[in-house]
Design a protein around this motif. Sequence first.
Motif, short mmCIF file in Angstrom:
data_model
loop_
_atom_site.label_atom_id
_atom_site.label_comp_id
_atom_site.label_asym_id
_atom_site.label_seq_id
_atom_site.Cartn_x
_atom_site.Cartn_y
_atom_site.Cartn_z
N ASN A 1 -7.88 -2.07 7.32
CA ASN A 1 -8.74 -2.51 8.43
C ASN A 1 -7.96 -2.81 9.71
O ASN A 1 -8.22 -3.78 10.39
N GLU B 1 0.83 -1.21 0.00
CA GLU B 1 0.00 0.00 0.00
C GLU B 1 0.87 1.26 0.00
O GLU B 1 0.55 2.24 -0.66
N GLU C 1 -5.69 3.05 7.63
CA GLU C 1 -6.64 2.38 8.52
C GLU C 1 -7.86 1.91 7.73
O GLU C 1 -8.33 0.78 7.89
N LYS C 2 -8.37 2.77 6.86
CA LYS C 2 -9.55 2.41 6.06
C LYS C 2 -9.23 1.31 5.05
O LYS C 2 -10.04 0.44 4.79
N THR C 3 -8.04 1.37 4.46
CA THR C 3 -7.66 0.41 3.43
C THR C 3 -7.34 -0.96 4.02
O THR C 3 -7.77 -1.99 3.49
N HIS D 1 -6.24 -0.54 13.20
CA HIS D 1 -6.32 0.75 13.88
C HIS D 1 -5.11 1.59 13.47
O HIS D 1 -4.01 1.07 13.26
N TYR D 2 -5.31 2.91 13.37
CA TYR D 2 -4.23 3.78 12.90
C TYR D 2 -3.02 3.76 13.82
O TYR D 2 -1.88 3.89 13.36
N ARG E 1 -4.65 7.37 8.86
CA ARG E 1 -6.12 7.22 8.80
C ARG E 1 -6.55 6.61 7.46
O ARG E 1 -7.46 5.79 7.41
N ASP E 2 -5.88 7.01 6.36
CA ASP E 2 -6.18 6.40 5.06
C ASP E 2 -5.81 4.92 5.06
O ASP E 2 -6.56 4.08 4.56
N SER F 1 -0.15 8.46 1.77
CA SER F 1 -1.30 8.10 2.59
C SER F 1 -1.05 8.44 4.05
O SER F 1 0.06 8.29 4.55
#
Length: 163
Positions: free
Chosen positions: A55, A38, A51-53, A57-58, A48-49, A45
């Motif tokens: 799954n 990634e 984290e979304k990609t 925790h940040y 937080r980005d 990134s």
Amino acid sequence: MQRDLYLTERFNEGDTSLKDIPHTGRPVTFDEEALQRELELHPDSTTRDLEKTLNYHYSTIDRHLQSMGYRQVLSRWTHHALTDAQHALRVNICESLLLRPQRKSFLESIITGDESWVLYENVTRKAFWMPSDKRPPTQPKSSPHGQKLLLSVFWDSQGMLLW
């Protein structure tokens, strides 16, 4: 206490194994290869980005980035992006000036000046996650059409004369 009730229910149903069954919650393992892939695709990134990609925790992602040797850096400012042809032209001009005969006395007699617009604009740069041993990427400055002031400077071979 709730865990004890859960184990009692499992035992009463005939499950005597001590192995934990899959459940929701925090993943036990972290896929560093996925994080590495990634970052190669999107080095700018945020955690937080990611984290979304991914799954995770940040803060977990941040901890693994630190352990992998990554640090968050800002890109270096350049006045503008030069092409290879412009780089070569500047080198040729400098070499021809150095080869000019009697250049010292010629250069001492010159008073020159320059002017530049000083911008009051504070443009934010994006942070990148980079390995510790790599240099940050360059980023051209944004629009020069903000609030500004003209600065004029004059100098000779001895130093600055007027500004």
